[in-house]
Design a protein around this motif. Structure first.
Motif, PDB file in Angstrom:
ATOM      1  N   GLU A   4      10.367  66.572  43.721  1.00 23.87           N
ATOM      2  CA  GLU A   4      10.669  65.164  43.996  1.00 23.87           C
ATOM      3  C   GLU A   4      11.961  64.801  43.264  1.00 23.87           C
ATOM      4  O   GLU A   4      11.990  64.633  42.045  1.00 23.87           O
ATOM      5  CB  GLU A   4       9.524  64.258  43.530  1.00 23.87           C
ATOM      6  CG  GLU A   4       9.813  62.768  43.662  1.00 23.87           C
ATOM      7  CD  GLU A   4      10.232  62.373  45.061  1.00 23.87           C
ATOM      8  OE1 GLU A   4      11.382  61.912  45.226  1.00 23.87           O
ATOM      9  OE2 GLU A   4       9.427  62.548  45.998  1.00 23.87           O
ATOM     10  N   ASP A   5      13.049  64.666  44.046  1.00 31.46           N
ATOM     11  CA  ASP A   5      14.347  64.396  43.421  1.00 31.46           C
ATOM     12  C   ASP A   5      14.613  62.908  43.227  1.00 31.46           C
ATOM     13  O   ASP A   5      15.664  62.513  42.731  1.00 31.46           O
ATOM     14  CB  ASP A   5      15.467  65.044  44.242  1.00 31.46           C
ATOM     15  CG  ASP A   5      15.515  64.543  45.676  1.00 31.46           C
ATOM     16  OD1 ASP A   5      14.669  63.683  46.025  1.00 31.46           O
ATOM     17  OD2 ASP A   5      16.369  65.020  46.439  1.00 31.46           O
ATOM     18  N   GLU A   6      13.646  62.042  43.679  1.00 32.04           N
ATOM     19  CA  GLU A   6      13.796  60.610  43.472  1.00 32.04           C
ATOM     20  C   GLU A   6      12.517  60.057  42.832  1.00 32.04           C
ATOM     21  O   GLU A   6      11.946  59.064  43.275  1.00 32.04           O
ATOM     22  CB  GLU A   6      14.089  59.900  44.789  1.00 32.04           C
ATOM     23  CG  GLU A   6      15.431  60.301  45.400  1.00 32.04           C
ATOM     24  CD  GLU A   6      15.681  59.634  46.738  1.00 32.04           C
ATOM     25  OE1 GLU A   6      16.809  59.185  46.981  1.00 32.04           O
ATOM     26  OE2 GLU A   6      14.729  59.550  47.547  1.00 32.04           O
ATOM     27  N   ILE A   8      12.171  58.619  39.966  1.00 31.08           N
ATOM     28  CA  ILE A   8      12.521  57.265  39.548  1.00 31.08           C
ATOM     29  C   ILE A   8      13.916  56.981  40.109  1.00 31.08           C
ATOM     30  O   ILE A   8      14.873  57.694  39.800  1.00 31.08           O
ATOM     31  CB  ILE A   8      12.527  57.118  38.021  1.00 31.08           C
ATOM     32  CG1 ILE A   8      11.137  57.401  37.447  1.00 31.08           C
ATOM     33  CG2 ILE A   8      12.979  55.708  37.621  1.00 31.08           C
ATOM     34  CD1 ILE A   8      11.065  57.316  35.950  1.00 31.08           C
ATOM     35  N   PHE A   9      14.009  55.968  40.970  1.00 29.46           N
ATOM     36  CA  PHE A   9      15.269  55.707  41.665  1.00 29.46           C
ATOM     37  C   PHE A   9      15.629  54.232  41.530  1.00 29.46           C
ATOM     38  O   PHE A   9      14.867  53.348  41.916  1.00 29.46           O
ATOM     39  CB  PHE A   9      15.140  56.075  43.143  1.00 29.46           C
ATOM     40  CG  PHE A   9      16.396  55.861  43.932  1.00 29.46           C
ATOM     41  CD1 PHE A   9      17.446  56.768  43.881  1.00 29.46           C
ATOM     42  CD2 PHE A   9      16.541  54.748  44.745  1.00 29.46           C
ATOM     43  CE1 PHE A   9      18.611  56.561  44.606  1.00 29.46           C
ATOM     44  CE2 PHE A   9      17.693  54.526  45.474  1.00 29.46           C
ATOM     45  CZ  PHE A   9      18.743  55.451  45.409  1.00 29.46           C
ATOM     46  N   LEU A  10      16.796  53.960  40.959  1.00 29.77           N
ATOM     47  CA  LEU A  10      17.277  52.589  40.802  1.00 29.77           C
ATOM     48  C   LEU A  10      18.385  52.338  41.814  1.00 29.77           C
ATOM     49  O   LEU A  10      19.441  52.970  41.772  1.00 29.77           O
ATOM     50  CB  LEU A  10      17.807  52.362  39.381  1.00 29.77           C
ATOM     51  CG  LEU A  10      18.418  50.986  39.110  1.00 29.77           C
ATOM     52  CD1 LEU A  10      17.409  49.872  39.332  1.00 29.77           C
ATOM     53  CD2 LEU A  10      19.002  50.925  37.703  1.00 29.77           C
ATOM     54  N   ASP A  11      18.099  51.422  42.754  1.00 31.97           N
ATOM     55  CA  ASP A  11      19.069  51.036  43.769  1.00 31.97           C
ATOM     56  C   ASP A  11      19.721  49.731  43.306  1.00 31.97           C
ATOM     57  O   ASP A  11      19.171  48.635  43.494  1.00 31.97           O
ATOM     58  CB  ASP A  11      18.383  50.864  45.120  1.00 31.97           C
ATOM     59  CG  ASP A  11      19.376  50.663  46.252  1.00 31.97           C
ATOM     60  OD1 ASP A  11      20.527  50.275  45.978  1.00 31.97           O
ATOM     61  OD2 ASP A  11      18.981  50.885  47.419  1.00 31.97           O
ATOM     62  N   LEU A  17      13.831  48.990  42.018  1.00 34.78           N
ATOM     63  CA  LEU A  17      13.438  50.184  41.291  1.00 34.78           C
ATOM     64  C   LEU A  17      12.284  50.836  42.026  1.00 34.78           C
ATOM     65  O   LEU A  17      11.237  50.211  42.234  1.00 34.78           O
ATOM     66  CB  LEU A  17      13.025  49.843  39.853  1.00 34.78           C
ATOM     67  CG  LEU A  17      12.463  51.009  39.026  1.00 34.78           C
ATOM     68  CD1 LEU A  17      13.543  52.064  38.786  1.00 34.78           C
ATOM     69  CD2 LEU A  17      11.904  50.499  37.697  1.00 34.78           C
ATOM     70  N   SER A  18      12.463  52.068  42.456  1.00 32.95           N
ATOM     71  CA  SER A  18      11.430  52.788  43.195  1.00 32.95           C
ATOM     72  C   SER A  18      10.895  53.939  42.360  1.00 32.95           C
ATOM     73  O   SER A  18      11.643  54.603  41.638  1.00 32.95           O
ATOM     74  CB  SER A  18      11.993  53.340  44.513  1.00 32.95           C
ATOM     75  OG  SER A  18      12.435  52.299  45.355  1.00 32.95           O
ATOM     76  N   ASN A  20       8.750  57.482  42.933  1.00 35.89           N
ATOM     77  CA  ASN A  20       8.387  58.426  43.992  1.00 35.89           C
ATOM     78  C   ASN A  20       8.935  57.951  45.339  1.00 35.89           C
ATOM     79  O   ASN A  20       8.215  57.842  46.326  1.00 35.89           O
ATOM     80  CB  ASN A  20       6.867  58.613  44.069  1.00 35.89           C
ATOM     81  CG  ASN A  20       6.463  59.761  44.978  1.00 35.89           C
ATOM     82  OD1 ASN A  20       7.247  60.668  45.231  1.00 35.89           O
ATOM     83  ND2 ASN A  20       5.224  59.713  45.470  1.00 35.89           N
ATOM     84  N   LYS A  21      10.214  57.655  45.366  1.00 38.91           N
ATOM     85  CA  LYS A  21      10.858  57.132  46.573  1.00 38.91           C
ATOM     86  C   LYS A  21      10.775  58.115  47.731  1.00 38.91           C
ATOM     87  O   LYS A  21      10.726  57.725  48.899  1.00 38.91           O
ATOM     88  CB  LYS A  21      12.323  56.787  46.289  1.00 38.91           C
ATOM     89  CG  LYS A  21      13.049  56.073  47.424  1.00 38.91           C
ATOM     90  CD  LYS A  21      14.441  55.649  46.989  1.00 38.91           C
ATOM     91  CE  LYS A  21      15.126  54.853  48.106  1.00 38.91           C
ATOM     92  NZ  LYS A  21      15.353  55.656  49.312  1.00 38.91           N
ATOM     93  N   GLY A  22      10.735  59.402  47.413  1.00 39.40           N
ATOM     94  CA  GLY A  22      10.654  60.406  48.469  1.00 39.40           C
ATOM     95  C   GLY A  22       9.268  60.571  49.062  1.00 39.40           C
ATOM     96  O   GLY A  22       9.080  61.308  50.025  1.00 39.40           O
TER      97      GLY A  22
END
Length: 208
Positions: A4-6, A8-11, A17-18, A20-22
């Motif tokens: 899982e490359d996302e 923790i994902f901050l857009d 803030l997501s 497990n966005k993938g």
């Protein structure tokens, strides 16, 4: 993370803030001093997975601090205005004039026409199955049944098929106050103009 490359994902452009966005098989856990509080994985969302007695779950509404409250230590749930420990496995409480008020306390709408709306399976032996205390009612009904669509059904059916020979009454009506001189213990009105009696008693017993 691995797979899982996302995680923790901050857009920044979306102010979002997501986790497990993938949307992969990635488990998210939130811990507190009371062990694991929240767990999210492919099977769903679990609160208090470790079963900690002080990990309560509370949802606050506009005017109610405990609109939905799971009391972990007491293994009980409350809905509505109550803020203390629930008094039953499920307790529903409204307020007289603020917050959770102005609508029926409980409303059940059954649209499945060939299924039972309320099904109670009670293993009670020496406690009432349904206990109603309505001592504040003055000019309304405690139980009101409307069955205007009846054809061959019944509005109320009581079936006592017990073989026990103990003394009992299958139906008991008590009007117990001597001062209530205007009260009628039982009133039966039959407006039908047919040949059927207002009250039919079939004493089906040999020799009588």
């Amino acid at each position: 993370s691995d797979g899982e490359d996302e995680a923790i994902f901050l857009d920044a452009s979306e102010n979002k803030l997501s986790i497990n966005k993938g949307e992969t098989a990635f488990t998210t856990e939130i811990h507190s001093t009371n062990d694991l509080a929240v767990s999210v994985d492919a099977t769903g969302v679990v609160f208090n997975e470790d079963g900690h007695a002080t990990n309560d779950f509370r949802v606050e509404s506009d005017a109610e601090t405990h609109m939905l409250f799971v009391d972990s230590g007491n293994n009980r749930v409350s809905i509505g205005d109550s803020t203390d420990a629930p008094a039953a496995t499920l307790e529903i409480t409204n307020h007289a004039s603020a917050g959770a008020f102005g609508v029926p306390l409980l409303q059940l709408n059954s649209n499945d026409t060939d299924k039972i709306a309320i099904d109670i399976n009670a293993a009670n032996i020496d406690a009432n199955v349904i206990d109603i205390a309505a001592d504040a009612v003055t000019d309304a009904g405690v139980i009101v049944i409307s069955a205007d669509g009846l054809t061959t059904g019944t509005a109320l059916s009581i079936d006592d098929n017990s073989s026990n020979t103990g003394t009992r009454s299958s139906v008991q009506i008590l009007q117990q106050h001597a001062s209530a001189t205007g009260a009628t213990a039982l009133s039966v009105t039959a407006a039908g103009n047919g040949a059927k009696p207002a009250i039919f008693i079939d004493r089906n017993f040999t020799g009588t």
